[in-house]
Design an enzyme around this catalytic site. Structure first.
Site, PDB file in Angstrom:
ATOM      1  N   PRO A  15      40.135  64.131   7.203  1.00 27.57           N
ATOM      2  CA  PRO A  15      39.037  65.002   6.763  1.00 27.57           C
ATOM      3  C   PRO A  15      39.567  66.363   6.318  1.00 27.57           C
ATOM      4  O   PRO A  15      40.616  66.808   6.765  1.00 27.57           O
ATOM      5  CB  PRO A  15      38.162  65.123   8.009  1.00 27.57           C
ATOM      6  CG  PRO A  15      39.064  64.802   9.158  1.00 27.57           C
ATOM      7  CD  PRO A  15      40.078  63.837   8.642  1.00 27.57           C
ATOM      8  N   SER A 261      43.126  74.815  14.383  1.00 28.07           N
ATOM      9  CA  SER A 261      43.651  73.494  14.053  1.00 28.07           C
ATOM     10  C   SER A 261      42.539  72.456  13.991  1.00 28.07           C
ATOM     11  O   SER A 261      41.412  72.709  14.407  1.00 28.07           O
ATOM     12  CB  SER A 261      44.698  73.073  15.078  1.00 28.07           C
ATOM     13  OG  SER A 261      44.041  72.517  16.199  1.00 28.07           O
ATOM     14  N   LYS A 262      42.893  71.283  13.475  1.00 27.56           N
ATOM     15  CA  LYS A 262      41.916  70.207  13.342  1.00 27.56           C
ATOM     16  C   LYS A 262      41.344  69.808  14.695  1.00 27.56           C
ATOM     17  O   LYS A 262      40.237  69.318  14.790  1.00 27.56           O
ATOM     18  CB  LYS A 262      42.576  68.990  12.696  1.00 27.56           C
ATOM     19  CG  LYS A 262      42.985  69.245  11.255  1.00 27.56           C
ATOM     20  CD  LYS A 262      43.226  67.963  10.494  1.00 27.56           C
ATOM     21  CE  LYS A 262      43.432  68.288   9.018  1.00 27.56           C
ATOM     22  NZ  LYS A 262      43.331  67.152   8.143  1.00 27.56           N
ATOM     23  N   ARG A 263      42.131  69.993  15.751  1.00 23.11           N
ATOM     24  CA  ARG A 263      41.695  69.558  17.085  1.00 23.11           C
ATOM     25  C   ARG A 263      40.792  70.587  17.774  1.00 23.11           C
ATOM     26  O   ARG A 263      40.088  70.249  18.714  1.00 23.11           O
ATOM     27  CB  ARG A 263      42.894  69.293  17.990  1.00 23.11           C
ATOM     28  CG  ARG A 263      43.865  68.328  17.404  1.00 23.11           C
ATOM     29  CD  ARG A 263      44.278  67.261  18.416  1.00 23.11           C
ATOM     30  NE  ARG A 263      44.745  66.079  17.733  1.00 23.11           N
ATOM     31  CZ  ARG A 263      44.077  64.947  17.606  1.00 23.11           C
ATOM     32  NH1 ARG A 263      42.900  64.807  18.167  1.00 23.11           N
ATOM     33  NH2 ARG A 263      44.578  63.922  16.944  1.00 23.11           N
TER      34      ARG A 263
END
Ligand code: GLU
Length: 502
Positions: A15, A261-263
Protein backbone atom coordinates in the site's frame (compact mmCIF):
# COMPACT_ATOMS: atom_id res chain seq x y z
CA UNK A 1 11.43 27.84 -16.73
CA UNK A 2 11.36 25.01 -19.21
CA UNK A 3 8.14 23.06 -19.76
CA UNK A 4 7.35 21.52 -16.37
CA UNK A 5 7.02 17.74 -16.44
CA UNK A 6 7.10 15.93 -13.12
CA UNK A 7 6.54 12.34 -12.19
CA UNK A 8 5.43 10.34 -9.22
CA UNK A 9 7.28 7.04 -9.50
CA UNK A 10 6.14 4.57 -6.86
CA UNK A 11 7.17 0.94 -6.72
CA UNK A 12 4.17 -1.38 -6.37
CA UNK A 13 5.52 -3.16 -3.31
CA UNK A 14 2.46 -2.70 -1.06
CA UNK A 15 0.00 0.00 0.00
CA UNK A 16 1.04 3.58 -0.63
CA UNK A 17 2.20 5.22 2.60
CA UNK A 18 0.88 8.74 3.35
CA UNK A 19 4.44 10.02 2.85
CA UNK A 20 4.16 8.73 -0.72
CA UNK A 21 0.80 10.44 -1.14
CA UNK A 22 2.40 13.69 0.00
CA UNK A 23 5.16 13.26 -2.59
CA UNK A 24 2.52 12.71 -5.26
CA UNK A 25 0.59 15.75 -4.02
CA UNK A 26 3.59 18.09 -4.08
CA UNK A 27 4.47 16.93 -7.59
CA UNK A 28 0.88 17.48 -8.65
CA UNK A 29 0.61 20.94 -7.06
CA UNK A 30 3.90 21.97 -8.59
CA UNK A 31 2.83 20.74 -12.03
CA UNK A 32 -0.55 22.46 -11.93
CA UNK A 33 0.88 25.69 -10.51
CA UNK A 34 3.30 25.83 -13.43
CA UNK A 35 0.92 24.67 -16.19
CA UNK A 36 2.90 21.46 -16.38
CA UNK A 37 2.25 17.75 -16.69
CA UNK A 38 1.91 15.22 -13.88
CA UNK A 39 3.05 11.73 -14.80
CA UNK A 40 2.51 8.49 -12.92
CA UNK A 41 5.25 5.98 -13.64
CA UNK A 42 5.17 2.53 -12.10
CA UNK A 43 8.68 1.40 -11.12
CA UNK A 44 8.40 -2.35 -10.95
CA UNK A 45 11.85 -3.51 -12.01
CA UNK A 46 12.36 -5.30 -8.71
CA UNK A 47 10.20 -8.32 -9.46
CA UNK A 48 10.99 -9.92 -6.12
CA UNK A 49 9.24 -7.10 -4.27
CA UNK A 50 6.22 -6.85 -6.55
CA UNK A 51 2.89 -7.12 -4.71
CA UNK A 52 -0.34 -8.03 -6.47
CA UNK A 53 -2.97 -5.28 -6.20
CA UNK A 54 -0.49 -2.52 -5.30
CA UNK A 55 -0.60 -0.84 -8.69
CA UNK A 56 -4.41 -0.55 -8.65
CA UNK A 57 -4.23 0.61 -5.04
CA UNK A 58 -1.86 3.44 -5.99
CA UNK A 59 -4.13 4.61 -8.81
CA UNK A 60 -7.27 4.40 -6.71
CA UNK A 61 -5.58 6.33 -3.91
CA UNK A 62 -4.59 9.19 -6.19
CA UNK A 63 -8.07 9.25 -7.65
CA UNK A 64 -9.66 9.41 -4.20
CA UNK A 65 -7.35 12.29 -3.27
CA UNK A 66 -8.33 14.23 -6.39
CA UNK A 67 -4.79 14.04 -7.80
CA UNK A 68 -5.37 13.80 -11.53
CA UNK A 69 -2.81 11.95 -13.60
CA UNK A 70 -2.05 13.49 -17.01
CA UNK A 71 0.12 10.68 -18.36
CA UNK A 72 0.20 7.15 -17.00
CA UNK A 73 -0.61 3.53 -17.63
CA UNK A 74 -4.35 4.19 -17.73
CA UNK A 75 -4.22 7.64 -19.29
CA UNK A 76 -1.60 6.93 -21.95
CA UNK A 77 0.61 9.72 -23.30
CA UNK A 78 3.38 10.37 -25.79
CA UNK A 79 6.19 9.04 -23.61
CA UNK A 80 4.86 5.58 -22.74
CA UNK A 81 4.80 2.87 -21.79
CA UNK A 82 4.56 4.14 -18.22
CA UNK A 83 5.22 0.86 -16.44
CA UNK A 84 8.91 -0.05 -16.32
CA UNK A 85 8.35 -3.78 -16.84
CA UNK A 86 6.71 -2.84 -20.15
CA UNK A 87 9.84 -0.86 -21.07
CA UNK A 88 12.19 -3.75 -20.37
CA UNK A 89 13.73 -3.76 -23.84
CA UNK A 90 14.69 -0.10 -23.64
CA UNK A 91 17.26 -0.25 -20.86
CA UNK A 92 19.89 -2.70 -22.05
CA UNK A 93 21.20 -0.42 -24.80
CA UNK A 94 21.85 2.30 -22.22
CA UNK A 95 23.83 -0.06 -20.01
CA UNK A 96 25.82 -1.16 -23.08
CA UNK A 97 26.39 2.45 -23.97
CA UNK A 98 28.00 3.06 -20.58
CA UNK A 99 30.21 -0.01 -21.02
CA UNK A 100 31.36 1.28 -24.41
CA UNK A 101 32.21 4.61 -22.81
CA UNK A 102 34.20 2.87 -20.07
CA UNK A 103 31.85 4.07 -17.32
CA UNK A 104 30.38 0.65 -16.58
CA UNK A 105 31.65 -2.90 -16.60
CA UNK A 106 30.61 -6.56 -16.40
CA UNK A 107 31.03 -8.15 -12.99
CA UNK A 108 30.98 -11.92 -12.58
CA UNK A 109 31.35 -12.24 -8.80
CA UNK A 110 28.83 -14.68 -7.42
CA UNK A 111 26.41 -13.54 -4.70
CA UNK A 112 28.00 -16.15 -2.39
CA UNK A 113 31.48 -14.74 -2.94
CA UNK A 114 30.28 -11.19 -2.25
CA UNK A 115 28.50 -12.35 0.87
CA UNK A 116 31.72 -13.95 2.15
CA UNK A 117 33.65 -10.75 1.51
CA UNK A 118 30.99 -8.78 3.30
CA UNK A 119 31.17 -11.02 6.33
CA UNK A 120 34.96 -10.94 6.42
CA UNK A 121 34.93 -7.15 6.34
CA UNK A 122 32.36 -7.07 9.07
CA UNK A 123 34.55 -9.26 11.29
CA UNK A 124 37.38 -6.82 10.74
CA UNK A 125 35.03 -4.01 11.77
CA UNK A 126 34.77 -2.57 8.27
CA UNK A 127 32.07 -2.26 5.66
CA UNK A 128 32.64 -3.95 2.37
CA UNK A 129 32.34 -1.49 -0.52
CA UNK A 130 32.64 -2.66 -4.10
CA UNK A 131 34.61 0.31 -5.42
CA UNK A 132 37.88 1.45 -6.98
CA UNK A 133 39.87 0.11 -4.04
CA UNK A 134 38.77 -3.52 -4.46
CA UNK A 135 37.57 -3.57 -8.06
CA UNK A 136 40.87 -4.82 -9.45
CA UNK A 137 40.89 -7.76 -7.03
CA UNK A 138 37.42 -8.98 -8.02
CA UNK A 139 36.18 -10.77 -11.10
CA UNK A 140 35.05 -8.24 -13.67
CA UNK A 141 35.86 -6.75 -17.03
CA UNK A 142 38.15 -4.20 -15.37
CA UNK A 143 40.38 -6.73 -13.61
CA UNK A 144 40.30 -9.42 -16.30
CA UNK A 145 41.91 -9.23 -19.72
CA UNK A 146 39.42 -8.74 -22.54
CA UNK A 147 39.66 -12.30 -23.96
CA UNK A 148 39.00 -13.66 -20.48
CA UNK A 149 35.85 -11.71 -19.77
CA UNK A 150 34.62 -12.14 -23.33
CA UNK A 151 34.96 -15.88 -22.89
CA UNK A 152 32.87 -15.71 -19.75
CA UNK A 153 30.19 -13.79 -21.61
CA UNK A 154 30.27 -16.25 -24.48
CA UNK A 155 29.94 -19.16 -22.11
CA UNK A 156 26.85 -17.53 -20.67
CA UNK A 157 28.22 -17.03 -17.15
CA UNK A 158 25.86 -14.90 -15.06
CA UNK A 159 26.95 -11.30 -14.61
CA UNK A 160 25.71 -7.91 -13.58
CA UNK A 161 26.66 -4.53 -15.02
CA UNK A 162 28.15 -2.13 -12.49
CA UNK A 163 28.77 1.59 -12.63
CA UNK A 164 32.46 2.46 -12.46
CA UNK A 165 32.41 4.97 -9.66
CA UNK A 166 35.23 7.50 -10.12
CA UNK A 167 37.97 7.40 -7.50
CA UNK A 168 38.10 10.14 -4.90
CA UNK A 169 36.20 12.82 -6.75
CA UNK A 170 34.00 15.54 -5.26
CA UNK A 171 30.56 15.48 -6.85
CA UNK A 172 28.79 18.82 -6.60
CA UNK A 173 25.12 19.42 -7.17
CA UNK A 174 22.20 21.55 -6.06
CA UNK A 175 18.95 20.60 -4.47
CA UNK A 176 16.11 23.13 -4.52
CA UNK A 177 15.30 22.44 -0.86
CA UNK A 178 18.73 21.57 0.53
CA UNK A 179 20.95 23.90 -1.45
CA UNK A 180 24.48 23.06 -2.58
CA UNK A 181 25.77 19.59 -1.69
CA UNK A 182 29.24 18.06 -2.11
CA UNK A 183 29.79 14.31 -1.81
CA UNK A 184 33.10 12.54 -2.25
CA UNK A 185 32.89 9.36 -4.31
CA UNK A 186 35.12 7.59 -1.77
CA UNK A 187 31.99 6.72 0.23
CA UNK A 188 30.09 5.38 -2.80
CA UNK A 189 30.07 1.92 -4.34
CA UNK A 190 29.98 0.63 -7.90
CA UNK A 191 26.22 0.28 -7.98
CA UNK A 192 24.63 -2.48 -10.02
CA UNK A 193 22.83 -0.96 -13.01
CA UNK A 194 21.73 -4.11 -14.72
CA UNK A 195 20.92 -7.39 -12.98
CA UNK A 196 21.62 -10.97 -13.98
CA UNK A 197 17.87 -11.51 -14.47
CA UNK A 198 17.93 -9.17 -17.45
CA UNK A 199 16.24 -6.30 -15.63
CA UNK A 200 17.71 -2.88 -14.95
CA UNK A 201 17.98 -1.74 -11.33
CA UNK A 202 16.04 1.25 -10.04
CA UNK A 203 18.99 3.58 -10.66
CA UNK A 204 19.41 2.89 -14.35
CA UNK A 205 15.71 2.64 -15.21
CA UNK A 206 14.89 5.76 -13.22
CA UNK A 207 17.52 7.93 -14.95
CA UNK A 208 16.79 6.60 -18.44
CA UNK A 209 13.07 7.12 -17.97
CA UNK A 210 13.38 10.59 -16.47
CA UNK A 211 15.47 11.52 -19.48
CA UNK A 212 13.23 9.90 -22.11
CA UNK A 213 10.08 11.26 -20.47
CA UNK A 214 11.62 14.76 -20.44
CA UNK A 215 11.20 15.16 -16.69
CA UNK A 216 12.07 18.73 -15.70
CA UNK A 217 11.98 18.41 -11.89
CA UNK A 218 12.45 15.37 -9.69
CA UNK A 219 10.51 15.90 -6.47
CA UNK A 220 10.83 12.91 -4.14
CA UNK A 221 11.44 11.83 -0.57
CA UNK A 222 14.60 12.56 1.36
CA UNK A 223 15.42 8.83 1.46
CA UNK A 224 16.56 9.15 -2.16
CA UNK A 225 19.12 11.87 -1.45
CA UNK A 226 21.97 9.36 -0.94
CA UNK A 227 21.32 8.08 -4.50
CA UNK A 228 21.62 11.53 -5.99
CA UNK A 229 25.45 11.61 -6.50
CA UNK A 230 25.17 8.40 -8.54
CA UNK A 231 22.26 9.84 -10.51
CA UNK A 232 24.21 13.02 -11.23
CA UNK A 233 27.15 10.90 -12.42
CA UNK A 234 24.89 8.82 -14.65
CA UNK A 235 23.59 11.99 -16.31
CA UNK A 236 27.18 13.08 -16.83
CA UNK A 237 28.17 9.71 -18.31
CA UNK A 238 25.25 9.76 -20.71
CA UNK A 239 25.94 13.36 -21.62
CA UNK A 240 22.42 14.42 -20.63
CA UNK A 241 21.30 17.53 -18.76
CA UNK A 242 19.98 16.46 -15.36
CA UNK A 243 16.55 17.67 -14.21
CA UNK A 244 16.33 19.89 -11.14
CA UNK A 245 16.02 18.02 -7.85
CA UNK A 246 13.99 18.65 -4.70
CA UNK A 247 14.19 16.16 -1.83
CA UNK A 248 11.25 16.45 0.52
CA UNK A 249 11.63 16.24 4.32
CA UNK A 250 10.63 13.07 6.13
CA UNK A 251 7.28 12.58 7.82
CA UNK A 252 8.01 11.87 11.48
CA UNK A 253 6.17 9.86 14.11
CA UNK A 254 3.73 11.84 16.32
CA UNK A 255 6.38 12.03 19.08
CA UNK A 256 8.90 13.36 16.57
CA UNK A 257 11.21 10.41 17.16
CA UNK A 258 12.05 8.88 13.80
CA UNK A 259 10.38 8.34 10.49
CA UNK A 260 6.66 7.52 10.37
CA UNK A 261 6.74 3.92 9.26
CA UNK A 262 4.19 1.63 7.64
CA UNK A 263 3.84 -0.24 10.94
CA UNK A 264 3.22 2.82 13.11
CA UNK A 265 -0.42 3.24 12.18
CA UNK A 266 -1.59 -0.07 13.51
CA UNK A 267 0.59 0.34 16.59
CA UNK A 268 -0.61 3.85 17.36
CA UNK A 269 -4.21 3.50 16.23
CA UNK A 270 -4.37 5.85 13.24
CA UNK A 271 -4.18 5.02 9.54
CA UNK A 272 -0.91 5.54 7.65
CA UNK A 273 -2.48 4.62 4.32
CA UNK A 274 -5.04 6.56 2.29
CA UNK A 275 -7.29 3.56 1.65
CA UNK A 276 -7.95 0.30 3.43
CA UNK A 277 -5.39 -2.30 2.32
CA UNK A 278 -7.28 -5.54 1.82
CA UNK A 279 -4.50 -8.02 1.08
CA UNK A 280 -2.61 -10.28 3.46
CA UNK A 281 -1.96 -8.28 6.60
CA UNK A 282 -4.76 -5.72 6.23
CA UNK A 283 -4.40 -2.07 7.24
CA UNK A 284 -6.74 0.81 8.01
CA UNK A 285 -7.27 3.64 5.54
CA UNK A 286 -8.29 7.29 5.84
CA UNK A 287 -11.16 6.82 3.40
CA UNK A 288 -12.74 3.99 5.38
CA UNK A 289 -12.15 5.81 8.66
CA UNK A 290 -14.48 8.50 7.38
CA UNK A 291 -12.07 11.25 6.34
CA UNK A 292 -13.03 13.53 3.50
CA UNK A 293 -10.42 13.45 0.74
CA UNK A 294 -10.14 17.25 0.64
CA UNK A 295 -9.50 17.37 4.39
CA UNK A 296 -6.90 14.59 4.13
CA UNK A 297 -5.14 16.41 1.29
CA UNK A 298 -5.26 19.73 3.13
CA UNK A 299 -3.67 18.13 6.20
CA UNK A 300 -0.95 16.45 4.13
CA UNK A 301 -0.14 19.58 2.16
CA UNK A 302 0.81 21.38 5.35
CA UNK A 303 3.18 18.64 6.49
CA UNK A 304 6.35 20.09 5.07
CA UNK A 305 5.06 23.05 3.11
CA UNK A 306 4.33 26.32 4.83
CA UNK A 307 2.13 28.90 3.08
CA UNK A 308 3.82 31.76 4.94
CA UNK A 309 0.46 32.97 6.29
CA UNK A 310 -1.89 31.93 9.08
CA UNK A 311 -4.25 30.24 6.64
CA UNK A 312 -4.81 26.57 7.39
CA UNK A 313 -7.79 25.62 5.26
CA UNK A 314 -7.03 25.24 1.57
CA UNK A 315 -9.09 23.71 -1.21
CA UNK A 316 -7.13 21.90 -3.91
CA UNK A 317 -7.37 24.97 -6.15
CA UNK A 318 -6.08 27.21 -3.38
CA UNK A 319 -3.23 24.79 -2.74
CA UNK A 320 -2.31 24.88 -6.42
CA UNK A 321 -2.34 28.67 -6.41
CA UNK A 322 -0.30 29.05 -3.25
CA UNK A 323 2.17 26.19 -3.59
CA UNK A 324 5.86 26.75 -4.11
CA UNK A 325 8.80 24.43 -3.48
CA UNK A 326 10.74 27.30 -1.93
CA UNK A 327 8.40 27.11 1.02
CA UNK A 328 9.05 23.42 1.68
CA UNK A 329 11.26 23.07 4.76
CA UNK A 330 14.37 20.96 5.27
CA UNK A 331 13.48 19.43 8.61
CA UNK A 332 11.10 16.53 9.14
CA UNK A 333 7.42 17.21 9.80
CA UNK A 334 5.79 15.57 12.76
CA UNK A 335 2.59 13.77 11.85
CA UNK A 336 -0.22 14.68 14.24
CA UNK A 337 -3.27 12.39 14.13
CA UNK A 338 -5.27 14.83 16.28
CA UNK A 339 -4.65 17.59 13.75
CA UNK A 340 -5.87 15.24 11.02
CA UNK A 341 -9.15 14.91 12.94
CA UNK A 342 -9.28 18.65 13.45
CA UNK A 343 -9.13 19.17 9.69
CA UNK A 344 -11.96 16.73 9.16
CA UNK A 345 -13.99 18.52 11.82
CA UNK A 346 -13.49 21.79 9.96
CA UNK A 347 -14.48 20.28 6.62
CA UNK A 348 -17.55 18.68 8.13
CA UNK A 349 -18.64 21.99 9.70
CA UNK A 350 -18.39 23.69 6.34
CA UNK A 351 -20.93 21.33 4.79
CA UNK A 352 -24.65 22.03 4.86
CA UNK A 353 -26.92 19.97 7.08
CA UNK A 354 -28.47 18.54 3.93
CA UNK A 355 -25.13 17.31 2.59
CA UNK A 356 -24.29 15.67 5.90
CA UNK A 357 -27.80 14.24 6.23
CA UNK A 358 -27.43 12.57 2.84
CA UNK A 359 -24.20 10.95 3.96
CA UNK A 360 -25.67 9.94 7.30
CA UNK A 361 -28.71 8.47 5.57
CA UNK A 362 -26.35 6.08 3.76
CA UNK A 363 -24.75 5.16 7.05
CA UNK A 364 -28.18 4.46 8.59
CA UNK A 365 -29.38 2.49 5.59
CA UNK A 366 -26.47 0.13 5.97
CA UNK A 367 -27.73 -0.47 9.52
CA UNK A 368 -31.32 -1.01 8.50
CA UNK A 369 -32.79 2.40 9.46
CA UNK A 370 -34.71 4.31 6.83
CA UNK A 371 -35.33 7.90 7.82
CA UNK A 372 -36.42 10.78 5.64
CA UNK A 373 -33.95 13.48 4.81
CA UNK A 374 -35.85 16.37 6.44
CA UNK A 375 -35.83 14.63 9.81
CA UNK A 376 -32.15 13.78 9.40
CA UNK A 377 -31.33 17.39 8.62
CA UNK A 378 -32.80 18.55 11.91
CA UNK A 379 -30.92 15.79 13.72
CA UNK A 380 -27.64 16.79 12.08
CA UNK A 381 -28.28 20.38 13.11
CA UNK A 382 -28.47 19.30 16.76
CA UNK A 383 -25.11 17.49 16.91
CA UNK A 384 -23.01 18.73 14.02
CA UNK A 385 -20.70 20.89 16.10
CA UNK A 386 -19.75 18.00 18.34
CA UNK A 387 -18.65 15.62 15.59
CA UNK A 388 -15.66 15.27 13.30
CA UNK A 389 -16.93 12.37 11.20
CA UNK A 390 -20.29 11.31 9.85
CA UNK A 391 -19.94 8.04 11.75
CA UNK A 392 -19.67 10.04 15.02
CA UNK A 393 -23.22 11.27 14.48
CA UNK A 394 -24.42 7.78 15.27
CA UNK A 395 -22.62 7.72 18.61
CA UNK A 396 -24.27 11.04 19.44
CA UNK A 397 -27.74 10.11 18.28
CA UNK A 398 -28.30 6.35 18.56
CA UNK A 399 -31.03 6.92 21.17
CA UNK A 400 -33.06 8.89 18.62
CA UNK A 401 -33.50 5.65 16.71
CA UNK A 402 -33.95 3.15 19.51
CA UNK A 403 -35.28 3.33 23.06
CA UNK A 404 -32.66 2.76 25.77
CA UNK A 405 -32.08 -0.89 26.53
CA UNK A 406 -30.06 -0.20 29.63
CA UNK A 407 -29.89 2.75 32.00
CA UNK A 408 -26.60 4.17 33.19
CA UNK A 409 -26.42 2.68 36.71
CA UNK A 410 -24.22 5.48 38.07
CA UNK A 411 -26.87 7.97 37.07
CA UNK A 412 -29.67 5.82 38.43
CA UNK A 413 -27.93 5.60 41.81
CA UNK A 414 -27.28 9.32 42.02
CA UNK A 415 -30.27 10.85 40.27
CA UNK A 416 -33.25 8.55 40.56
CA UNK A 417 -35.09 9.67 43.68
CA UNK A 418 -38.00 8.40 45.75
CA UNK A 419 -40.49 10.65 44.00
CA UNK A 420 -38.99 10.50 40.48
CA UNK A 421 -41.67 8.07 39.27
CA UNK A 422 -44.51 10.21 40.58
CA UNK A 423 -43.04 13.40 39.07
CA UNK A 424 -42.45 11.77 35.69
CA UNK A 425 -46.01 10.50 35.60
CA UNK A 426 -47.27 14.04 36.24
CA UNK A 427 -45.00 15.29 33.48
CA UNK A 428 -46.26 12.50 31.25
CA UNK A 429 -49.88 13.60 31.62
CA UNK A 430 -48.94 17.16 30.61
CA UNK A 431 -47.11 15.93 27.52
CA UNK A 432 -49.98 13.63 26.64
CA UNK A 433 -52.27 16.63 26.44
CA UNK A 434 -49.93 18.60 24.17
CA UNK A 435 -51.20 19.08 20.65
CA UNK A 436 -48.03 20.76 19.42
CA UNK A 437 -44.99 18.63 20.29
CA UNK A 438 -42.30 21.05 19.15
CA UNK A 439 -39.68 22.06 21.74
CA UNK A 440 -40.93 25.64 21.74
CA UNK A 441 -44.41 24.42 22.68
CA UNK A 442 -43.63 21.73 25.27
CA UNK A 443 -40.73 23.38 27.07
CA UNK A 444 -42.70 26.37 28.51
CA UNK A 445 -45.53 24.12 29.67
CA UNK A 446 -43.14 21.95 31.66
CA UNK A 447 -41.21 24.95 33.02
CA UNK A 448 -44.39 26.59 34.27
CA UNK A 449 -45.54 23.32 35.89
CA UNK A 450 -42.18 22.98 37.71
CA UNK A 451 -42.23 26.56 38.88
CA UNK A 452 -45.84 26.50 40.00
CA UNK A 453 -45.24 23.44 42.15
CA UNK A 454 -41.85 24.58 43.41
CA UNK A 455 -40.21 21.41 42.09
CA UNK A 456 -36.49 20.92 41.61
CA UNK A 457 -35.72 21.45 37.89
CA UNK A 458 -32.47 19.48 37.99
CA UNK A 459 -34.04 16.46 39.62
CA UNK A 460 -36.88 16.29 37.12
CA UNK A 461 -34.77 16.92 34.04
CA UNK A 462 -32.19 14.30 35.02
CA UNK A 463 -34.84 11.67 35.61
CA UNK A 464 -36.58 12.67 32.38
CA UNK A 465 -33.35 12.42 30.36
CA UNK A 466 -32.55 9.10 31.98
CA UNK A 467 -35.77 7.46 30.77
CA UNK A 468 -35.58 9.01 27.29
CA UNK A 469 -31.86 8.58 26.59
CA UNK A 470 -30.69 5.98 29.13
CA UNK A 471 -27.89 8.30 30.28
CA UNK A 472 -27.14 11.97 30.88
CA UNK A 473 -26.03 12.85 27.37
CA UNK A 474 -27.38 14.25 24.13
CA UNK A 475 -28.80 17.54 22.86
CA UNK A 476 -31.54 19.62 24.44
CA UNK A 477 -34.13 17.20 25.89
CA UNK A 478 -37.12 19.01 24.38
CA UNK A 479 -35.51 18.80 20.94
CA UNK A 480 -35.02 15.08 21.47
CA UNK A 481 -38.64 14.39 22.41
CA UNK A 482 -39.92 16.55 19.61
CA UNK A 483 -37.85 14.47 17.17
CA UNK A 484 -38.88 11.07 18.49
CA UNK A 485 -42.53 12.19 18.83
CA UNK A 486 -45.24 12.00 21.43
CA UNK A 487 -46.01 8.27 21.27
CA UNK A 488 -42.40 7.24 21.61
CA UNK A 489 -41.83 9.77 24.41
CA UNK A 490 -44.76 8.50 26.44
CA UNK A 491 -43.69 4.91 25.83
CA UNK A 492 -40.16 5.59 27.06
CA UNK A 493 -41.49 7.28 30.19
CA UNK A 494 -43.72 4.30 30.92
CA UNK A 495 -40.95 1.76 30.39
CA UNK A 496 -38.42 3.77 32.35
CA UNK A 497 -40.71 4.37 35.31
CA UNK A 498 -41.77 0.73 35.38
CA UNK A 499 -38.19 -0.52 35.40
CA UNK A 500 -36.55 2.08 37.61
CA UNK A 501 -39.17 2.30 40.34
CA UNK A 502 -38.73 -1.39 41.11
N1 GLU B 1 10.58 3.98 -7.28
C1 GLU B 1 11.09 4.92 -6.32
C2 GLU B 1 10.16 4.86 -5.11
O1 GLU B 1 9.59 3.84 -4.87
C3 GLU B 1 11.13 6.29 -6.94
C4 GLU B 1 12.09 7.23 -6.34
C5 GLU B 1 12.22 8.45 -7.24
O2 GLU B 1 11.25 9.21 -7.27
O3 GLU B 1 13.23 8.58 -7.90
O4 GLU B 1 9.96 5.78 -4.37
Amino acid sequence: MKQVRVRFAPSPTGPLHIGGVRTALYNYLFAKKNSGTFILRIEDTDQARFVEGAEEYIMESLEWCGIIVDEGIREGGNYGPYRQSDRKTIYRQYADNLIDKGDAYYAFDTPEKLETLRRESEKAGKTFIYNAEVREKLINSVSLKEPEWREKLDKGEPYVIRYKMPYNEDIRFDDIIRGHIVVNTGTLDDKVLFKSDGMPTYHLANIVDDHLMKISHVIRGEEWLPSLPLHILLYRSFGWDPPLFAHLPLLLKPDGKGKLSKRDGDKMGFPVFPLFWPYGETSKGYREDGYYPDSFINMLALLGWNPGTEQELFSMDELINSFSIDRVGKSGSRFDPEKAKWFNHQYLQSKTNTQIAIEFREFLRARGYHVDIIRLESLVGMVKERVSFVKDIWEQTDFFFKAPEIYDQEVVKKRWKEDSSRLLMELRSLLEKATDFSASATEPVIKVWIEKNGYNTGEIMNAFRLVIVGALRGPHIFDIISWIGKDETLKRIDTGVALLSK
